[in-house]
Design an enzyme around this catalytic site. Structure first.
Site, short mmCIF file in Angstrom:
data_model
loop_
_atom_site.label_atom_id
_atom_site.label_comp_id
_atom_site.label_asym_id
_atom_site.label_seq_id
_atom_site.Cartn_x
_atom_site.Cartn_y
_atom_site.Cartn_z
N THR A 111 0.82 -1.22 0.00
CA THR A 111 0.00 0.00 0.00
C THR A 111 0.85 1.27 0.00
O THR A 111 0.32 2.37 -0.05
CB THR A 111 -0.93 0.04 1.23
OG1 THR A 111 -0.13 0.01 2.42
CG2 THR A 111 -1.89 -1.13 1.22
N GLN A 167 4.24 3.75 -1.45
CA GLN A 167 4.65 4.27 -2.76
C GLN A 167 5.28 3.18 -3.62
O GLN A 167 4.80 2.87 -4.71
CB GLN A 167 5.66 5.41 -2.57
CG GLN A 167 6.32 5.85 -3.87
CD GLN A 167 7.47 6.81 -3.68
OE1 GLN A 167 7.34 7.99 -3.97
NE2 GLN A 167 8.62 6.33 -3.20
N THR A 185 18.72 0.99 1.86
CA THR A 185 18.61 2.44 1.70
C THR A 185 19.97 3.13 1.74
O THR A 185 20.91 2.64 2.40
CB THR A 185 17.73 3.03 2.81
OG1 THR A 185 17.79 4.47 2.78
CG2 THR A 185 18.21 2.58 4.18
N LYS A 195 18.19 -0.41 9.28
CA LYS A 195 18.32 -0.86 7.89
C LYS A 195 19.64 -1.57 7.64
O LYS A 195 19.72 -2.48 6.81
CB LYS A 195 18.16 0.34 6.94
CG LYS A 195 16.72 0.77 6.71
CD LYS A 195 15.98 -0.27 5.86
CE LYS A 195 14.65 0.25 5.35
NZ LYS A 195 14.00 -0.69 4.43
N HIS A 235 14.00 8.05 -3.69
CA HIS A 235 13.17 7.97 -4.90
C HIS A 235 11.76 8.44 -4.56
O HIS A 235 11.20 8.08 -3.54
CB HIS A 235 13.18 6.56 -5.49
CG HIS A 235 13.00 5.47 -4.49
ND1 HIS A 235 13.96 5.10 -3.59
CD2 HIS A 235 11.95 4.64 -4.25
CE1 HIS A 235 13.53 4.12 -2.84
NE2 HIS A 235 12.29 3.82 -3.21
#
Length: 327
Positions: A9, A11, A122, A150, A176
Site C-alpha cells: 500500500t 509508494q 537504503t 536498515k 526515490h
C-alpha cells in the site's frame, strides 16, 4: 509467476504491483490488520491483487503467509520509512526495519526456501559518508535509528544468502519520489505546500536544513531495478541511484519557479525541523546495476518535480473546488 509484496500500500509497493501485473504475475500483498484500510495508492488494482493479512512484527503471520502463498518472488518493501520518526520511535523502527527482515527470511528458510527475495535497503545506511559517490563497497556509517535498523536488515539478508543459499538480494536504493510519496517526506512536503501557496490556500512553508544534498530518482524506475535483480542467475546487492545530487534549496527553487514564484518570500527556517544528526550528502554510483542488470533511470530530476507539482496542483484544486461546493 507468483509474487508477495510487503508494503504494497506504500509508494514503492503500489508501483511494483502495477509493474508485476503488467508482466502477468499473480500478485499478493501483505497488509497489517487495522480499523481502516488505506488502499488509496492501489485502489485501481485492488480487484487484480490478493490481499493477505500479516505483520513484520509477528512471526506467526509471516509463517502462515509463506505457507499459503508459496511465492516465487518476495519483495520486502514494508518499513517504518520516515527517518525523523525513528528518533521518536527507535524501538518500533528497529523491530520493523531490522528484526522484521529477519522474520521474513526465517519464514522463507523454514517454509519456502526456493523463493527469491529482495530487501529494500537504503542510502541512509551510508550516513556520514567516507567516499563519494557511494558504491556497494562503501562502508556504512548510519546517522539515525532508521539507518541503523536498515543496516541490520541489509546484513542479515547477506547472511542468509551466504549461510542458507537463499536467493536474497539487497536493493540499496537512494531517495526515490513520485506523486504517491507521503506528505511527510521533504519532496512531497515541498510540492504540496508550493501548490497550496500558488492557489492562495497557504502563505508560508517551514523547512529545516536547506543545504542537505540527495540523489533523487523516480520510484517507478527503482522498482523495475528490484525486479531485474531477481531475474539474474546469481543473487547480489546493487546500488540504485541516478548519480546526480541536488540540495533541498535547489528543490525549493525548482518547485517555486515552476509556478512563477520566489521561494525566498515564502520559506521560513524552523530549527525544530533540523535532525539531531544530519546526513549532509548522498550520491550513488549505480554502475554495477547498469552493467549487470542493464538498468538506468529514465526520469530526470526536473521531470520528476514537474510531475509531482502537476499532480499536487490538480489535487489541491479538486479539494478546494469540492469544499466550496459542499459549503
Amino acid at each position: 509467476m507468483r509474487a508477495l509484496i510487503t508494503g504494497i500500500t506504500g509508494q514503492d509497493g503500489s508501483y511494483l504491483a502495477e509493474f508485476l501485473l503488467g508482466k502477468g504475475y499473480e500478485v499478493y500483498g501483505l497488509v497489517r490488520r487495522s480499523s481502516s484500510e488505506k488502499f488509496d495508492r492501489i485502489a485501481s488494482i485492488v480487484p487484480k491483487i490478493k490481499v493477505v493479512e500479516g505483520d513484520l512484527t509477528d512471526q506467526g503471520s509471516l509463517d502462515v503467509a509463506m505457507l499459503q502463498i508459496q511465492p516465487d518472488e518476495v519483495y520486502n518493501l514494508a518499513a517504518q520509512s520516515f527517518v525523523p520518526a525513528s528518533w521518536n520511535q527507535p524501538v518500533l523502527t528497529a523491530d520493523v526495519n531490522g528484526l522484521g527482515v529477519l522474520r521474513i527470511l526465517e519464514a522463507l528458510r523454514k517454509h519456502y526456501p526456493k523463493a527469491k527475495f529482495v530487501q529494500a535497503s537504503t542510502s541512509e545506511m551510508f550516513g556520514k559518508v567516507s567516499e563519494s559517490p557511494q558504491t556497494e563497497n562503501t562502508p556504512f556509517h548510519p546517522r539515525s535509528p532508521y539507518g541503523v535498523a536498515k543496516v541490520f536488515g541489509h546484513h542479515i539478508t547477506v547472511n542468509y544468502r551466504e549461510s542458507y543459499g537463499i536467493f536474497a538480494c539487497s536493493s540499496i536504493c537512494f531517495n526515490h519520489e513520485s506523486p504517491r510519496r507521503g506528505c511527510e517526506f521533504v519532496t512531497r512536503k515541498i510540492t504540496k505546500h508550493v501548490s497550496r501557496i500558488k492557489l492562495g490556500l497557504a502563505d508560508k512553508l517551514k523547512m529545516g536544513n536547506l543545504d542537505a544534498q540527495r540523489d533523487w530518482g523516480y520510484a517507478g524506475d527503482y522498482v523495475r531495478a528490484m525486479w531485474l535483480m531477481l531475474q539474474q542467475p546469481k543473487a547480489d546487492d546493487y546500488v540504485i541511484a541516478t548519480g546526480e545530487t541536488h540540495s533541498v534549496q535547489e528543490l525549493l527553487e525548482l518547485a517555486f519557479s515552476y509556478v512563477g514564484m520566489d521561494w525566498k518570500k515564502h520559506v521560513e527556517i524552523d530549527p525544530k525541523l533540523v535532525r539531531p544528526a544530519e546526513v549532509e550528502y548522498l550520491c550513488g554510483n549505480a554502475r554495477k546495476a547498469g552493467e549487470v542488470l542493464g538498468w538506468k533511470p529514465e526520469v530526470s530530476f526536473r521531470q520528476l518535480i514537474k510531475t509531482m507539482m502537476d499532480a499536487d496542483i490538480a489535487a489541491e484544486e479538486y479539494v478546494s473546488r469540492t469544499s466550496k461546493i459542499a459549503a
